[in-house]
Write a protein that holds these residues in place. Sequence first.
Motif, PDB file in Angstrom:
ATOM      1  N   GLY A  18       0.801  -1.224   0.000  1.00 30.86           N
ATOM      2  CA  GLY A  18       0.000   0.000   0.000  1.00 30.86           C
ATOM      3  C   GLY A  18       0.836   1.277   0.000  1.00 30.86           C
ATOM      4  O   GLY A  18       0.304   2.360  -0.197  1.00 30.86           O
ATOM      5  N   ASN A  19       2.124   1.165   0.197  1.00 27.05           N
ATOM      6  CA  ASN A  19       3.009   2.335   0.183  1.00 27.05           C
ATOM      7  C   ASN A  19       3.622   2.525  -1.198  1.00 27.05           C
ATOM      8  O   ASN A  19       3.759   1.568  -1.963  1.00 27.05           O
ATOM      9  N   PRO A  20       4.031   3.757  -1.513  1.00 28.12           N
ATOM     10  CA  PRO A  20       4.717   3.973  -2.797  1.00 28.12           C
ATOM     11  C   PRO A  20       6.031   3.203  -2.848  1.00 28.12           C
ATOM     12  O   PRO A  20       6.708   3.049  -1.825  1.00 28.12           O
ATOM     13  N   PHE A  21       6.373   2.724  -4.016  1.00 29.03           N
ATOM     14  CA  PHE A  21       7.617   1.979  -4.205  1.00 29.03           C
ATOM     15  C   PHE A  21       8.801   2.912  -3.979  1.00 29.03           C
ATOM     16  O   PHE A  21       8.876   4.007  -4.524  1.00 29.03           O
ATOM     17  N   ASP A  22       9.739   2.484  -3.143  1.00 25.66           N
ATOM     18  CA  ASP A  22      10.959   3.238  -2.860  1.00 25.66           C
ATOM     19  C   ASP A  22      12.137   2.292  -3.098  1.00 25.66           C
ATOM     20  O   ASP A  22      12.316   1.325  -2.360  1.00 25.66           O
ATOM     21  N   PRO A  23      12.945   2.552  -4.119  1.00 19.61           N
ATOM     22  CA  PRO A  23      14.042   1.622  -4.436  1.00 19.61           C
ATOM     23  C   PRO A  23      15.082   1.487  -3.325  1.00 19.61           C
ATOM     24  O   PRO A  23      15.847   0.525  -3.314  1.00 19.61           O
ATOM     25  N   THR A  24      15.110   2.411  -2.385  1.00 18.59           N
ATOM     26  CA  THR A  24      16.054   2.287  -1.270  1.00 18.59           C
ATOM     27  C   THR A  24      15.520   1.339  -0.197  1.00 18.59           C
ATOM     28  O   THR A  24      16.291   0.834   0.612  1.00 18.59           O
ATOM     29  N   LEU A  25      14.189   1.098  -0.214  1.00 17.46           N
ATOM     30  CA  LEU A  25      13.572   0.234   0.788  1.00 17.46           C
ATOM     31  C   LEU A  25      13.026  -1.064   0.206  1.00 17.46           C
ATOM     32  O   LEU A  25      12.857  -2.040   0.936  1.00 17.46           O
ATOM     33  N   HIS A  26      12.707  -1.045  -1.077  1.00 16.29           N
ATOM     34  CA  HIS A  26      12.033  -2.183  -1.700  1.00 16.29           C
ATOM     35  C   HIS A  26      12.838  -2.703  -2.887  1.00 16.29           C
ATOM     36  O   HIS A  26      13.509  -1.933  -3.571  1.00 16.29           O
ATOM     37  N   GLN A  27      12.691  -4.005  -3.106  1.00 18.65           N
ATOM     38  CA  GLN A  27      13.277  -4.627  -4.283  1.00 18.65           C
ATOM     39  C   GLN A  27      12.123  -5.192  -5.103  1.00 18.65           C
ATOM     40  O   GLN A  27      11.441  -6.132  -4.670  1.00 18.65           O
ATOM     41  N   ALA A  28      11.893  -4.599  -6.271  1.00 17.87           N
ATOM     42  CA  ALA A  28      10.780  -5.035  -7.114  1.00 17.87           C
ATOM     43  C   ALA A  28      11.181  -6.321  -7.828  1.00 17.87           C
ATOM     44  O   ALA A  28      12.172  -6.368  -8.544  1.00 17.87           O
ATOM     45  N   VAL A  29      10.386  -7.379  -7.618  1.00 19.93           N
ATOM     46  CA  VAL A  29      10.661  -8.644  -8.289  1.00 19.93           C
ATOM     47  C   VAL A  29       9.581  -8.958  -9.325  1.00 19.93           C
ATOM     48  O   VAL A  29       9.785  -9.814 -10.178  1.00 19.93           O
TER      49      VAL A  29
END
Length: 187
Positions: free
Chosen positions: A139-150
């Motif tokens: 539900g949060n915006p994607f942040d490349p410093t916190l998330h790894q999109a797979v």
Amino acid sequence: MNEETKNEQVVDDANVEEIFDEARETSTDETTQSQEDHTNELEELQKKVTEEENRYLRLQADFQNYRRRVELDREASEKYRAQSLITEILPALDNFERAMQVEGEGEQFSSLKQGMEMVYRSLTDALKKEGVEVIEAVGNPFDPTLHQAVMQGEDSEQESNVVLEEYQKGYRLKDRVIRPSMVKVNQ
């Protein structure tokens, strides 16, 4: 005294006077030269003193910078001392979460599950005391410093670039990301 002796004495006095004049000129020239030599020597010594003072100030500044870097390194080391241990514990925590999702029946199963939940809570409480936080993703915006999109998905009810699902929890130690969340992001 005879006249010849008088003349010699006058000549000698004149010669003596000339000799004194020459000596005074030579002495004055030597004194002037000596003063110039001393002045040059003094200027060279002043330059050396100035250079050494500058060198001393640079060394002092370098030492202060070194002390500051060592202090910052020590603080960072103290702040993140448990990072390697936490990194090693996270897979076990993931396995506990997967094991607690298993469904079953019976009194033995519920006792086992309750025991696992207690161990899991103990682990998470110990990690929280060290400053470990779970990174919120869904539900949060994607942040490349916190998330790894797979993966990418498409959900018309959600905004673009919002995390739809979390496949693996991410963790942060104080202000440093230890492990990013593995997520599915909306297009």
